[in-house]
Design a protein around this motif. Structure first.
Motif, short mmCIF file in Angstrom:
data_model
loop_
_atom_site.label_atom_id
_atom_site.label_comp_id
_atom_site.label_asym_id
_atom_site.label_seq_id
_atom_site.Cartn_x
_atom_site.Cartn_y
_atom_site.Cartn_z
N GLU A 1 0.86 -1.18 0.00
CA GLU A 1 0.00 0.00 0.00
C GLU A 1 0.90 1.23 0.00
O GLU A 1 1.82 1.34 0.81
CB GLU A 1 -0.88 -0.02 1.24
CG GLU A 1 -1.94 1.06 1.29
CD GLU A 1 -2.83 0.87 2.50
OE1 GLU A 1 -4.01 0.58 2.31
OE2 GLU A 1 -2.33 1.01 3.64
N ALA A 2 0.65 2.15 -0.94
CA ALA A 2 1.50 3.34 -1.08
C ALA A 2 0.72 4.42 -1.82
O ALA A 2 -0.33 4.15 -2.41
CB ALA A 2 2.77 2.98 -1.84
N PRO A 3 1.23 5.65 -1.80
CA PRO A 3 0.52 6.75 -2.47
C PRO A 3 0.40 6.57 -3.99
O PRO A 3 -0.47 7.17 -4.60
CB PRO A 3 1.36 7.97 -2.13
CG PRO A 3 2.08 7.61 -0.88
CD PRO A 3 2.35 6.15 -1.00
N GLU A 4 1.29 5.77 -4.59
CA GLU A 4 1.25 5.56 -6.04
C GLU A 4 1.28 4.07 -6.36
O GLU A 4 1.93 3.28 -5.67
CB GLU A 4 2.46 6.23 -6.71
CG GLU A 4 2.54 7.72 -6.53
CD GLU A 4 3.80 8.30 -7.15
OE1 GLU A 4 4.33 7.67 -8.11
OE2 GLU A 4 4.27 9.34 -6.67
N GLU A 5 0.59 3.68 -7.43
CA GLU A 5 0.54 2.28 -7.85
C GLU A 5 1.94 1.76 -8.15
O GLU A 5 2.28 0.60 -7.84
CB GLU A 5 -0.34 2.16 -9.10
CG GLU A 5 -0.62 0.72 -9.52
CD GLU A 5 -1.54 0.01 -8.54
OE1 GLU A 5 -1.32 -1.21 -8.34
OE2 GLU A 5 -2.44 0.65 -7.98
#
Length: 445
Positions: A422-426
């Motif tokens: 899970e992160a701010p960008e794919e």
């Protein structure tokens, strides 16, 4: 536990789980509860729509009556219907034959105690001992032999319970239902029709093989297209045994378990029904969901993955709402297990009371991109214990620099290791996952 995992005894029909297992489970349960009450045990049996469910039902019934129990047959019914009717009808225990969201080739047996919860582990251990020949159980003879009872009225009472939980009308609302060709097929539409909804239903023609096939909560795209194409106000998709529900808003956008918990949690808090102002999600819930709860002034207590862990936390602390991202939601003030149809009714309650579209109710939540990869392994315990896998998880989280997370866990029902980034960008999700997936390569099946 050797046979019973987090969600019952699961396996491929007549391979991992066979009719001899089912017969022995019936034999032990029928004897055990009869001995406890000093009279014939009364045992409730439900099933989903997969072909092998009928075979396992017959084996269970044979075992129960051979041990002197009376077997009450609900036939096709959602898993929560068994839990509800065990309490409502005062039964000694309940049995549900289902593999939930798994393919039709699989099946499973879930045992429910008289309080409507999953069976106590000490009893399950004794069942396993009997299956392995470590215990002996006498056969009933003469008038001590049990009987079977066609108990369709139990399903009708469950439907009435769902309807009675709604103090509002759905008149004028266009609702789409995807019944996954499973247990919801015989229950969901009658409930929504009774509430006055204009009900549109897909995948409610089970044939024994099409349960969960390109439909239901595991294939939400079908419902998303259906809602948009027919101009519906909202849609709900269930899994094979209807203990889960995912929603689709009027624009065709997925509303997963996190968003359902947010919509229902903020509504319950507003009306003083959210005990201790706390929601119980699992560690798999999205970081954006937690940020939205913080902004709304609602507390949360995370648990390990599994509805069993969610319910244990709720029961221990007196909380009234919890659930999983997968759509397994528990309304503790109404039921003691996840119930997909009940979840859809509670969402409808919020829509009617707030006079808002579902897209508006979910707007305050901005979910972070997630990437979940399931890796089929030869030995999931060995993979989870491997130092190189643990080191890879540490390296992946270091790569994200505190702006995301990586979770690795073993499936409770399948030979899988699940890797979630899970992160701010794919892109960051993919790169973090790649670090862990490389370490899991040697353990692949």
């Amino acid at each position: 536990m050797k046979y019973f995992g987090t969600d019952g005894f699961r396996g491929r029909a007549n391979e991992g789980l066979n009719v001899d297992h089912a017969y022995k489970i019936g034999r032990f349960v029928g004897w055990y509860y009869g001995a406890r009450r000093g009279a014939k045990a009364r045992v409730l049996i439900g099933k989903d729509t997969r072909r092998s469910s009928y075979m396992f039902e017959s084996a269970l019934v044979a075992g129960l009556v051979a041990s002197g129990a009376d077997a009450y047959m609900l036939h096709v019914i959602p898993t929560p219907g068994v839990s509800y009717e065990v309490i409502d009808g005062g039964f000694d225990c309940g049995v549900m034959i289902t593999a939930s969201h798994n393919p039709f080739t699989d099946n499973g047996i879930k045992l429910v105690n008289r309080e409507g919860y999953k069976m106590d582990e000490d009893v399950l251990e004794r069942v396993e001992d009997y299956i392995d020949g470590k215990l002996e159980v006498p056969l009933a003879t003469g008038d001590a032999i049990g009987c079977t009872v066609d108990y369709m009225q139990g399903r009708n009472r469950y439907i009435a319970h769902l309807i009675a939980s709604c103090g509002f009308s759905m008149q004028g609302v266009k609702v789409g239902l995807d019944c996954a060709n499973g247990a919801a097929s015989s229950v969901a539409r009658p409930v929504f029709d009774a509430m006055g909804a204009e009900t549109h239903v897909i995948n409610n023609a089970p044939n024994g093989f099409n349960i969960n096939v390109d439909c239901g909560s595991t294939h939400i795209q079908r419902l998303q297209d259906f809602v948009v194409r027919n101009g519906l106000d909202v849609g709900f998709a269930y899994d094979g045994d209807a203990d889960r529900c995912l929603a689709v808003d009027e624009r065709g956008r997925l509303v997963d378990g996190d968003l359902i918990l947010y919509v229902c949690g903020t509504y319950m808090a507003k009306h003083g029904r959210l005990a201790k102002n706390t929601v119980v999600p699992t560690v798999m819930s999205n970081f954006g969901f937690f940020k939205a709860l913080d902004a709304a002034g609602i507390s949360y207590e995370k648990t390990a993955v599994g509805d069993k862990n969610v319910w244990a936390c709720m029961m221990e602390n007196g909380y009234t709402l919890g659930g999983e991202q997968s759509g397994h939601i528990i309304f503790g003030d109404l039921e003691k297990t996840g119930d997909g149809i009940m979840t859809s009714l509670r969402i409808m309650e919020v829509l009617r009371a707030e006079r808002e579209k579902l897209s508006e109710l979910t707007r305050p939540v901005t979910l972070y991109p997630q990437q979940l990869v399931n890796v089929r392994v030869a030995d999931k315990d060995a993979a989870m214990a491997a130092s190189e896998v643990k080191e890879a998880v540490t390296a992946a989280e270091k790569f994200l620099e505190g702006n995301g997370r990586v979770l690795v866990r073993a499936s409770g029902t399948e030979p899988l290791v699940r890797v979630l980034a899970e992160a701010p960008e794919e892109r960051l999700c993919q790169e973090a996952n790649a670090i862990v997936l490389k370490a899991l390569e040697p353990f692949k099946e």
